[in-house]
Every structure is written in structure tokens, then in C-alpha cells.
Design an enzyme around this catalytic site. Sequence first.
Site, mmCIF file in Angstrom:
data_model
loop_
_atom_site.group_PDB
_atom_site.id
_atom_site.type_symbol
_atom_site.label_atom_id
_atom_site.label_comp_id
_atom_site.label_asym_id
_atom_site.label_seq_id
_atom_site.Cartn_x
_atom_site.Cartn_y
_atom_site.Cartn_z
ATOM 1 N N GLU A 155 0.898 -1.220 0.177
ATOM 2 C CA GLU A 155 -0.072 -0.068 0.099
ATOM 3 C C GLU A 155 0.806 1.242 0.071
ATOM 4 O O GLU A 155 0.584 2.170 0.683
ATOM 5 C CB GLU A 155 -1.037 -0.123 1.212
ATOM 6 C CG GLU A 155 -1.802 -1.233 1.185
ATOM 7 C CD GLU A 155 -2.914 -1.390 2.448
ATOM 8 O OE1 GLU A 155 -2.659 -0.413 3.305
ATOM 9 O OE2 GLU A 155 -3.527 -2.204 2.288
ATOM 10 N N GLU A 261 -6.098 -10.607 -1.197
ATOM 11 C CA GLU A 261 -6.883 -10.401 -0.179
ATOM 12 C C GLU A 261 -8.125 -10.451 -0.233
ATOM 13 O O GLU A 261 -8.985 -9.527 -0.072
ATOM 14 C CB GLU A 261 -6.494 -9.243 0.686
ATOM 15 C CG GLU A 261 -4.906 -9.051 1.126
ATOM 16 C CD GLU A 261 -4.645 -7.774 1.798
ATOM 17 O OE1 GLU A 261 -5.585 -7.027 2.243
ATOM 18 O OE2 GLU A 261 -3.403 -7.595 1.711
HETATM 19 O O1 G3I Z 1 -3.802 -7.812 19.011
HETATM 20 C C1 G3I Z 1 -4.712 -6.988 19.548
HETATM 21 C C2 G3I Z 1 -5.264 -7.080 21.014
HETATM 22 O O2 G3I Z 1 -4.415 -7.343 21.541
HETATM 23 C C3 G3I Z 1 -6.364 -5.945 21.291
HETATM 24 O O3 G3I Z 1 -7.119 -6.420 22.323
HETATM 25 C C4 G3I Z 1 -7.260 -5.658 20.318
HETATM 26 C C5 G3I Z 1 -8.315 -4.665 20.488
HETATM 27 O O4 G3I Z 1 -8.646 -3.985 19.485
HETATM 28 O O5 G3I Z 1 -6.611 -5.249 19.173
HETATM 29 C C6 G3I Z 1 -5.788 -6.329 18.545
HETATM 30 O O6 G3I Z 1 -5.156 -5.944 17.438
HETATM 31 C C7 G3I Z 1 -5.913 -5.813 16.082
HETATM 32 C C8 G3I Z 1 -5.358 -6.768 15.089
HETATM 33 O O7 G3I Z 1 -6.056 -6.430 13.965
HETATM 34 C C9 G3I Z 1 -5.477 -8.235 15.480
HETATM 35 O O8 G3I Z 1 -6.835 -8.561 15.614
HETATM 36 C C10 G3I Z 1 -5.859 -4.389 15.670
HETATM 37 O O9 G3I Z 1 -6.433 -3.571 16.704
HETATM 38 C C11 G3I Z 1 -6.480 -4.547 14.540
HETATM 39 O O10 G3I Z 1 -6.386 -2.852 13.824
HETATM 40 C C12 G3I Z 1 -6.003 -5.199 13.521
HETATM 41 O O11 G3I Z 1 -6.483 -5.154 12.399
HETATM 42 C C13 G3I Z 1 -5.913 -5.850 11.172
HETATM 43 C C14 G3I Z 1 -5.549 -4.796 9.980
HETATM 44 O O12 G3I Z 1 -5.167 -5.252 8.861
HETATM 45 C C15 G3I Z 1 -4.556 -3.602 10.773
HETATM 46 O O13 G3I Z 1 -3.235 -4.351 10.804
HETATM 47 C C16 G3I Z 1 -6.833 -6.766 10.576
HETATM 48 O O14 G3I Z 1 -6.825 -7.927 11.489
HETATM 49 C C17 G3I Z 1 -6.341 -7.366 9.182
HETATM 50 O O15 G3I Z 1 -7.155 -7.984 8.612
HETATM 51 C C18 G3I Z 1 -5.966 -5.968 8.183
HETATM 52 O O16 G3I Z 1 -5.561 -6.523 7.094
HETATM 53 C C19 G3I Z 1 -5.062 -5.580 6.185
HETATM 54 C C20 G3I Z 1 -3.889 -6.083 5.426
HETATM 55 O O17 G3I Z 1 -2.713 -6.393 6.490
HETATM 56 C C21 G3I Z 1 -3.465 -5.124 4.191
HETATM 57 N N1 G3I Z 1 -4.572 -4.902 3.450
HETATM 58 C C22 G3I Z 1 -5.942 -4.231 3.949
HETATM 59 C C23 G3I Z 1 -6.409 -5.436 4.993
HETATM 60 C C24 G3I Z 1 -7.587 -5.139 5.572
HETATM 61 O O18 G3I Z 1 -7.395 -3.869 6.560
#
Ligand code: G3I
Length: 367
Positions: A155, A261
Amino acid sequence: MRIMRILNYLVVFIFTSAYISAAEPDDSLKSAFAKRFDIGVAIPGTNLKDSEKALLLKHFSTITSENSMKPQSLHPDEGRYEFGSSDALVEMARSNGITVNGHTLIWHSQCPNWFFTDNGKPAERELVLKRMREHIAGVAGHYAGKVASWDVVNEAIDDGREYLRKSKWLTSIGEDFIAEAFIAARLADPKADLIYNDYGIELGGKREKALRVIRDLKKRNAPITGVGIQGHWALDRVPFKAIEDAIIAFHAEGLKVSITELDIDVVPRSSFGADISTREKGSDDPYANGLPADIQKRLADQYAQLFALFLKHSDKMSRVTFWGLHDGRSWLNGFPRRRTNHPMLFDRSLQPKPALDAVLGAAKQHE
Ligand code: G3I
């Protein structure tokens, strides 16, 4: 004597295989597309229920770690790597004969701030570049020979009028951070596919910018081997023609194309794309009690149409990865606001939806 024993084994093997295939027809996604491209899925880690693991192993030939290989998870402090959960995921794949796609080495999001600061001030280009190279050497080096591909840069393209997203990587290092990342990745892992991955790059403006990124990488002798069109699409708005044009255009640059994805959002929302900083207000949750049959059918039709397109261009493609194992595991339940979403081929009880049959049907038609 020895020949007789071998013949005996052979006869038993043939009969057993015939019996197994008669008893259990192979209706898996990975078999249906085996001759064309890999079918993958993103998983949150190894802490899956047994039923989820069975679903994973039945249908998918490759996995992507949804979060655990991002810099924030793997490299929270300078020089301190946390490989534990990713190692477990890689080992689970190895012991089950499936491959792993590394996601992701360099991304503006989920990246700790230490990369960009020096005693409380913004770090100079050379320091950030050194840290980026060390990160890539540390991570891609650790997994060299164990992952099939890396989303090297994720990205980096701007959604608006600019060429590149104004990330800290861009402002600290400059435009060549992308080429430097690919060069470092190849040094660390001589064999993995090295991918530029982004959302929306099938569409006109971003596609042109992606082509510019690819051509710039080639000019700088940076070893890109593939492009990942993420494929976060929305029901009734899947840009089929643009996707086809993009697959053709990226392949014409000499690259393998993957859909990295894939999901189809079925709950209406105002924003578009997959920028996780775009949030929406509101608590509207229209499909909390299930997906109406007409929408279920449209979802199935649109998935079938997509796979028909991928099959038509399978000579240009290497993989299609779903971003979640089933509806209950999709990030779209929480983005851009909390909603009950139904974007995958399997529902929350892990049961196949009409979309699975539609996708398998597309494979049959193109046999
Ligand atoms: O691990 C913490 C946990 O300790 C905490 O309690 C919880 C509370 O919100 O958050 C957890 O982390 C989250 C993580 O996912 C694991 O579940 C983050 O807040 C959350 O922002 C994160 O979201 C991920 C996002 O990327 C940001 O990294 C999504 O699961 C994941 O599907 C998404 O994937 C992205 C790709 O990497 C790039 N392309 C877009 C795609 C969708 O956004």
C-alpha cells in the site's frame, strides 16, 4: 520376490485410492483449481478451533498470516524480534504440506515508531534506510526457504492525486524506499517471490501509478517478481472489466499476478477501499440475523463471475487468497464500523454458502 511385494503394494494402493475417492469425492477448492493457481487463505494464527483447522486443510493450499508478520508484531523494538507466533504458523504449514505467503515487510500501518525516530527527533534518511534493511534482513532472512513469497511493500500508492502515499517511509527515505526494500528482500531470501501489494490498483488512476512503481523498480534493478491485487471488493460494485485489464497490464510487465486478500463486502457502506484509518460512524447492522436469500445469490453470482475471469487469465496468475476463513473471521465485521458481515464462502458455522458451489461450478465449466 521383491518385485511381487512391490506389485502387491501397488495393487493395494490402487484399490485403496479408488475406494477413498469413491467414498469421499474431492470437492475442495484447492483441488478444483490445482491445475490453474493456488488457493489461499489468511489466518489469524495457529489458535484455530479443530473444525476451522479441518476447513483450512481441506480447501486451501497456502496461507497468509493476517497480522503476525507485520513489523509491529515481529519487531516491536529495535533489534528485538518476536518470532514465536509466526514460527508456529510456518511450522503448522510445513507439517501439513502447505505454503506460506509472508505479509508484510514494509507498510505504513502497524509499523512501530522506533524506525523513524532518533532521540525524540525524526531520524535521518540513512538511519531509517539502515533500519529498514536490517528489518528485512532479520525477518526475510529468518524465514528464507520457508516462505513462498513476501508482500515486500504494501500500500505505498496514494489514494488521491499524489503518486505515492505520504508515509513515514516515503518522507524519511524518499521514493527509492520501495526499490531498496525489494533489493534487501532478495539479499535475504534468494528464492521467494517478491510482491508489490495494494488495494484498488485494478482501477484506472491507481493502476497507472502501480505500473509506474513497477517500471521504476525495473529501472533501478530491483527484483520484483509479482503484483498483488488485494481484492477487497463490494457487492454489486466489483469492477470486473478493470480487474481483467489490470491482470493483463501487470502480466505484460513480465510479472505474476495474485489476488492476495479477496473478500466481497455485502453490508452497504459509504467509504470505498481498504485504508484501515477510514472509519465510519453509526450502528446500522442490517444482516445481524443472517443474509437474505437474494443477496446470498448475488454474492454467489459475483464470486462465480470473478473466478471465471481468473480462470480465463490463469496463465497470468499464481494465487488467489481469501482474506479470512469464514464470515466470523473477517476483518469486515469491524471495518469501517462494527457490523455483521457475510463476505466469505463459508458462514459463521463453517458451513459452505451458495458462493462456494458457484465458485466450484466455475472451475467445472472451465475444466
Ligand atoms: O492484537 C490486539 C489485541 O491485543 C487487542 O486487544 C485488540 C483490541 O482492538 O486489538 C488487537 O489488534 C488488532 C489486530 O487486527 C489483531 O486482531 C488491531 O487492533 C486491528 O487494527 C488489526 O486489524 C488488522 C488490520 O489489517 C490492521 O493491521 C486486521 O485484522 C487485518 O485483517 C487487516 O489486514 C489488512 C492487510 O494487512 C493489508 N490490506 C488491508 C487489510 C484489511 O485492512
